[in-house]
Design a protein around this motif. Structure first.
Motif, PDB file in Angstrom:
ATOM      1  N   ARG A 189      -0.537   3.500  -0.495  1.00  0.00           N
ATOM      2  CA  ARG A 189      -1.780   3.847   0.202  1.00  0.00           C
ATOM      3  C   ARG A 189      -1.491   4.758   1.397  1.00  0.00           C
ATOM      4  N   GLU A 193       2.569  -1.350  -2.464  1.00  0.00           N
ATOM      5  CA  GLU A 193       1.158  -0.957  -2.469  1.00  0.00           C
ATOM      6  C   GLU A 193       0.744  -0.391  -1.110  1.00  0.00           C
ATOM      7  N   ARG A 247      -3.347   0.021  -8.893  1.00  0.00           N
ATOM      8  CA  ARG A 247      -3.997  -0.648  -7.752  1.00  0.00           C
ATOM      9  C   ARG A 247      -4.296   0.324  -6.623  1.00  0.00           C
ATOM     10  N   ALA A 248      -3.530   1.403  -6.550  1.00  0.00           N
ATOM     11  CA  ALA A 248      -3.759   2.414  -5.515  1.00  0.00           C
ATOM     12  C   ALA A 248      -4.908   3.359  -5.890  1.00  0.00           C
ATOM     13  N   GLY A 255       4.230  -6.997  -1.592  1.00  0.00           N
ATOM     14  CA  GLY A 255       3.077  -6.101  -1.557  1.00  0.00           C
ATOM     15  C   GLY A 255       3.311  -4.835  -0.744  1.00  0.00           C
ATOM     16  N   VAL A 259       1.339  -0.984  -9.405  1.00  0.00           N
ATOM     17  CA  VAL A 259       1.217  -0.425  -8.053  1.00  0.00           C
ATOM     18  C   VAL A 259       0.370   0.844  -8.092  1.00  0.00           C
TER      19      VAL A 259
END
Length: 171
Positions: A115, A111, A146-147, A108, A143
């Motif tokens: 961010r 990610e 999800r950002a 992870g 990725v």
């Protein structure tokens, strides 16, 4: 806790190692992205000279990731197809060359890094952030999404198999 900082000249050897790890991973996935001399390694010195390069530092104080926040108009982004950019902001910044070292992959971290890069971009005044990836690079697409990025269309780099999915995050 991971830390992000601007890359320095003495980081180049480790950055190149991280990028090579990323290139090999893409190759193992059957992707042409970053292959045949068309990867980001050739831009690292320019990224550092312009303060565009960023490294991700692990808790153990190891460089485990690299990316570039490139300011200015990206010529490859000017001709978007099958969609369009949200041009409501005066300027944008592009995230390029995102790579995580093999020893840190699958946790992870990408990610978290993404961010952190978004936060850095906002900290230097950018509310429009753009990124692209190979159409078959499903891991990076996840990725990116999800950002908080949105798919905007297709762009093309002037290299073999240069079509890329383009994404944008406006804040």
């Amino acid at each position: 806790m991971m830390n992000i900082r601007i890359a320095e000249k003495n980081d180049i050897e480790k950055i190149l190692s991280v990028l090579e790890s990323g290139r090999a991973f893409l190759q193992s996935q059957g992707l042409s992205q970053w292959q045949d001399g068309h990867g980001p390694s050739q831009y690292v010195e320019e990224d550092i000279a312009n303060n565009w390069g960023y490294v991700l530092i692990s808790q153990e104080d190891i460089i485990c990731g690299y990316a570039a926040l490139v300011e200015g108009v990206d010529e490859c982004y000017t001709n978007i197809k099958d969609g369009c950019w949200d041009n409501s902001h005066e300027k944008y910044i592009s995230i390029h060359s995102v790579a995580i070292d093999a020893d840190f992959r699958g946790k992870g971290i990408a990610e978290q890094f993404m961010r952190g890069l978004i936060e850095r971009a906002g900290g230097i005044g950018y509310r429009d952030i753009r990124i692209d990836t190979h159409p078959m690079n499903e891991i990076m697409q996840k990725v990116i999404l999800r950002a908080g990025f949105e798919y905007r269309g297709m762009v093309e780099f002037g290299i073999p198999d240069g079509k890329r999915r383009a994404y944008q995050l406006c804040r």
